[in-house]
Design a protein around this motif. Structure first.
Motif, PDB file in Angstrom:
ATOM      1  N   ILE A 122     106.825  75.305   9.563  1.00 47.58           N
ATOM      2  CA  ILE A 122     107.531  74.063   9.263  1.00 47.58           C
ATOM      3  C   ILE A 122     108.948  74.399   8.831  1.00 47.58           C
ATOM      4  O   ILE A 122     109.153  75.144   7.871  1.00 47.58           O
ATOM      5  N   CYS A 123     109.947  73.869   9.529  1.00 44.53           N
ATOM      6  CA  CYS A 123     111.368  74.053   9.241  1.00 44.53           C
ATOM      7  C   CYS A 123     111.711  75.549   9.223  1.00 44.53           C
ATOM      8  O   CYS A 123     111.769  76.168  10.274  1.00 44.53           O
ATOM      9  N   LEU A 124     111.929  76.152   8.062  1.00 45.25           N
ATOM     10  CA  LEU A 124     112.204  77.586   8.006  1.00 45.25           C
ATOM     11  C   LEU A 124     111.083  78.379   8.665  1.00 45.25           C
ATOM     12  O   LEU A 124     111.338  79.364   9.373  1.00 45.25           O
ATOM     13  N   GLY A 125     109.837  77.956   8.459  1.00 48.43           N
ATOM     14  CA  GLY A 125     108.707  78.646   9.082  1.00 48.43           C
ATOM     15  C   GLY A 125     108.778  78.600  10.595  1.00 48.43           C
ATOM     16  O   GLY A 125     108.433  79.575  11.280  1.00 48.43           O
ATOM     17  N   ALA A 126     109.239  77.469  11.142  1.00 46.36           N
ATOM     18  CA  ALA A 126     109.421  77.354  12.590  1.00 46.36           C
ATOM     19  C   ALA A 126     110.518  78.291  13.060  1.00 46.36           C
ATOM     20  O   ALA A 126     110.399  78.962  14.087  1.00 46.36           O
ATOM     21  N   PRO A 137     105.615  60.321  15.811  1.00 50.09           N
ATOM     22  CA  PRO A 137     106.413  59.257  15.189  1.00 50.09           C
ATOM     23  C   PRO A 137     107.779  59.144  15.849  1.00 50.09           C
ATOM     24  O   PRO A 137     108.284  60.116  16.423  1.00 50.09           O
ATOM     25  N   SER A 138     108.390  57.981  15.745  1.00 48.85           N
ATOM     26  CA  SER A 138     109.707  57.775  16.351  1.00 48.85           C
ATOM     27  C   SER A 138     110.843  58.222  15.432  1.00 48.85           C
ATOM     28  O   SER A 138     111.964  58.439  15.894  1.00 48.85           O
ATOM     29  N   MET A 139     110.566  58.337  14.124  1.00 50.84           N
ATOM     30  CA  MET A 139     111.551  58.804  13.157  1.00 50.84           C
ATOM     31  C   MET A 139     110.894  59.844  12.259  1.00 50.84           C
ATOM     32  O   MET A 139     109.740  59.662  11.828  1.00 50.84           O
ATOM     33  N   VAL A 140     111.629  60.928  11.966  1.00 53.92           N
ATOM     34  CA  VAL A 140     111.074  62.000  11.131  1.00 53.92           C
ATOM     35  C   VAL A 140     112.115  62.431  10.095  1.00 53.92           C
ATOM     36  O   VAL A 140     113.311  62.175  10.243  1.00 53.92           O
ATOM     37  N   TYR A 141     111.641  63.110   9.068  1.00 56.79           N
ATOM     38  CA  TYR A 141     112.496  63.489   7.948  1.00 56.79           C
ATOM     39  C   TYR A 141     112.928  64.949   8.059  1.00 56.79           C
ATOM     40  O   TYR A 141     112.105  65.843   8.264  1.00 56.79           O
ATOM     41  N   HIS A 142     114.233  65.167   7.887  1.00 55.36           N
ATOM     42  CA  HIS A 142     114.816  66.501   8.021  1.00 55.36           C
ATOM     43  C   HIS A 142     115.584  66.895   6.767  1.00 55.36           C
ATOM     44  O   HIS A 142     116.062  66.038   6.016  1.00 55.36           O
ATOM     45  N   PHE A 143     115.760  68.221   6.621  1.00 55.93           N
ATOM     46  CA  PHE A 143     116.637  68.729   5.571  1.00 55.93           C
ATOM     47  C   PHE A 143     117.074  70.134   5.980  1.00 55.93           C
ATOM     48  O   PHE A 143     116.648  71.127   5.393  1.00 55.93           O
ATOM     49  N   LYS A 168     116.878  82.496  19.122  1.00 60.17           N
ATOM     50  CA  LYS A 168     118.024  82.405  18.213  1.00 60.17           C
ATOM     51  C   LYS A 168     117.876  81.226  17.261  1.00 60.17           C
ATOM     52  O   LYS A 168     117.398  80.157  17.635  1.00 60.17           O
ATOM     53  N   VAL A 169     118.307  81.443  16.027  1.00 60.60           N
ATOM     54  CA  VAL A 169     118.427  80.395  15.024  1.00 60.60           C
ATOM     55  C   VAL A 169     119.897  80.320  14.652  1.00 60.60           C
ATOM     56  O   VAL A 169     120.488  81.329  14.255  1.00 60.60           O
ATOM     57  N   GLU A 170     120.498  79.144  14.788  1.00 58.34           N
ATOM     58  CA  GLU A 170     121.930  79.044  14.515  1.00 58.34           C
ATOM     59  C   GLU A 170     122.315  77.610  14.178  1.00 58.34           C
ATOM     60  O   GLU A 170     121.561  76.669  14.451  1.00 58.34           O
ATOM     61  N   SER A 171     123.498  77.467  13.594  1.00 58.68           N
ATOM     62  CA  SER A 171     123.992  76.146  13.224  1.00 58.68           C
ATOM     63  C   SER A 171     124.510  75.409  14.453  1.00 58.68           C
ATOM     64  O   SER A 171     124.733  76.005  15.516  1.00 58.68           O
ATOM     65  N   HIS A 172     124.704  74.104  14.303  1.00 58.71           N
ATOM     66  CA  HIS A 172     125.208  73.266  15.381  1.00 58.71           C
ATOM     67  C   HIS A 172     126.643  73.678  15.725  1.00 58.71           C
ATOM     68  O   HIS A 172     127.418  74.078  14.847  1.00 58.71           O
ATOM     69  N   THR A 173     126.997  73.608  16.991  1.00 60.21           N
ATOM     70  CA  THR A 173     128.339  74.022  17.419  1.00 60.21           C
ATOM     71  C   THR A 173     129.443  73.197  16.772  1.00 60.21           C
ATOM     72  O   THR A 173     130.574  73.667  16.627  1.00 60.21           O
ATOM     73  N   GLU A 174     129.125  71.961  16.354  1.00 64.39           N
ATOM     74  CA  GLU A 174     130.106  71.103  15.700  1.00 64.39           C
ATOM     75  C   GLU A 174     129.841  70.965  14.204  1.00 64.39           C
ATOM     76  O   GLU A 174     130.406  70.088  13.535  1.00 64.39           O
ATOM     77  N   GLY A 175     128.975  71.831  13.657  1.00 62.56           N
ATOM     78  CA  GLY A 175     128.706  71.818  12.236  1.00 62.56           C
ATOM     79  C   GLY A 175     127.799  70.701  11.762  1.00 62.56           C
ATOM     80  O   GLY A 175     127.675  70.462  10.550  1.00 62.56           O
ATOM     81  N   MET A 176     127.141  70.003  12.676  1.00 60.27           N
ATOM     82  CA  MET A 176     126.296  68.874  12.307  1.00 60.27           C
ATOM     83  C   MET A 176     125.015  69.342  11.625  1.00 60.27           C
ATOM     84  O   MET A 176     124.466  70.398  11.937  1.00 60.27           O
ATOM     85  N   THR A 177     124.536  68.515  10.695  1.00 55.63           N
ATOM     86  CA  THR A 177     123.274  68.768  10.019  1.00 55.63           C
ATOM     87  C   THR A 177     122.274  67.670  10.369  1.00 55.63           C
ATOM     88  O   THR A 177     122.621  66.668  10.991  1.00 55.63           O
ATOM     89  N   GLU A 178     121.049  67.860   9.953  1.00 57.67           N
ATOM     90  CA  GLU A 178     120.040  66.801   9.941  1.00 57.67           C
ATOM     91  C   GLU A 178     119.466  66.786   8.526  1.00 57.67           C
ATOM     92  O   GLU A 178     118.640  67.620   8.167  1.00 57.67           O
ATOM     93  N   ILE A 179     119.934  65.855   7.733  1.00 58.36           N
ATOM     94  CA  ILE A 179     119.495  65.700   6.352  1.00 58.36           C
ATOM     95  C   ILE A 179     119.234  64.221   6.140  1.00 58.36           C
ATOM     96  O   ILE A 179     120.159  63.429   5.931  1.00 58.36           O
ATOM     97  N   GLY A 180     117.988  63.825   6.246  1.00 57.18           N
ATOM     98  CA  GLY A 180     117.597  62.421   6.197  1.00 57.18           C
ATOM     99  C   GLY A 180     116.612  62.103   7.319  1.00 57.18           C
ATOM    100  O   GLY A 180     115.885  62.976   7.784  1.00 57.18           O
ATOM    101  N   TRP A 181     116.610  60.860   7.771  1.00 54.33           N
ATOM    102  CA  TRP A 181     115.692  60.395   8.819  1.00 54.33           C
ATOM    103  C   TRP A 181     116.424  60.307  10.158  1.00 54.33           C
ATOM    104  O   TRP A 181     117.487  59.691  10.247  1.00 54.33           O
ATOM    105  N   TYR A 182     115.819  60.888  11.209  1.00 53.50           N
ATOM    106  CA  TYR A 182     116.456  60.915  12.524  1.00 53.50           C
ATOM    107  C   TYR A 182     115.406  60.665  13.611  1.00 53.50           C
ATOM    108  O   TYR A 182     114.221  60.973  13.436  1.00 53.50           O
TER     109      TYR A 182
END
Length: 245
Positions: free
Chosen positions: A98-102, A141-147, A112-126
């Motif tokens: 899950i998250c880091l575990g994935a 589900p159609s919406m899930v929680y990220h951090f 590879k594990v890396e950040s978004h090319t434009e610096g975007m995050t997912e912190i909240g519901w998407y």
């Protein structure tokens, strides 16, 4: 063509290995759901020096949860944990990241594990969109929680189960028994409140949502996410068997 078949399975008497990454972290409702199904939990924290087993023969499976560190960090315990994932993989035992575990599973598989090319995050519901492969296994589900601030590519041989808008790869399956998800279905209400308080400094990051949207989103979307978490637990640990014939 893949088809799904539901079966019931007697609970294995061996515990589930739970890997956590902070001193006060808990497995949340994922742990609650496992215990409700009759499993015992063997909780270990490698960052505190607690060792992981050399074999899975004394465990029913393993779950590696999220954490504030990166799978790219140079710390010895991070590298050892990534390498350790070869144990359940080589023994074909149930594994859920899950998250880091994935992301650790991805690194173990050479991805590879890396950040978004434009610096975007997912912190909240998407939004989440299941793939055809994912829909054959369960409802999503159609919406899930990220951090998180990093994502992962799809390892060679893995099957993508769900995708997102900002970070495309959201869930995958590798082989028969290894599963990975970028989002969090395990959070209890208390855990989310704690994350919103202690993680508030991250709400200023690109694409992150403010704390009120985290909490409001829970009322709107958590019931479906909770049901998905229950189905995922059953799928990974054998109560909901997937027939690949």
């Amino acid at each position: 063509m893949l088809r799904s078949a539901l079966k019931t399975k007697k609970v294995d008497s061996r515990p589930i290995l739970i890997v956590l990454h902070q001193e006060n972290s808990t497995p949340g409702r994922a742990g609650q759901m496992l215990e409700a199904r009759g499993y015992r939990l063997d909780i270990r924290r490698p960052f505190l020096g607690q060792k992981l087993p050399d074999t899975m023969r004394n465990h029913s499976g393993a779950v590696i949860f999220g954490g504030p560190m990166s799978a790219n960090d140079p710390d010895d315990y991070v590298k050892r944990e990534i390498d350790w994932i070869s144990v359940p993989l080589s023994e074909n035992r149930p594994f859920l990241g899950i998250c880091l575990g994935a992301q650790m599973l991805v690194k173990n598989l050479g991805g590879k594990v890396e950040s978004h090319t434009e610096g975007m995050t997912e912190i909240g519901w998407y939004p989440l969109e299941s793939t055809e492969e994912g829909r054959k296994i369960m409802d999503w589900p159609s919406m899930v929680y990220h951090f998180h601030r990093e994502g992962f590519d799809l390892p060679s041989g893995a099957k993508l189960l769900a995708r997102g808008h900002t970070y495309e790869n959201q869930a995958f399956r590798f082989g028969e028994n290894a599963w990975a998800v970028q989002f969090h279905g395990e959070l209890t209400r208390a855990m989310m409140h704690r994350w919103v308080v202690h993680g508030a400094h991250r709400f200023e990051l690109p694409n992150a949502q403010t704390g009120d949207r985290h909490l409001d989103g829970r009322f709107l979307h958590d019931a479906a996410l909770r049901q998905w978490m229950s189905n995922m637990i059953d799928t990974v640990f054998g109560h909901r068997m997937v027939d690949l014939g």
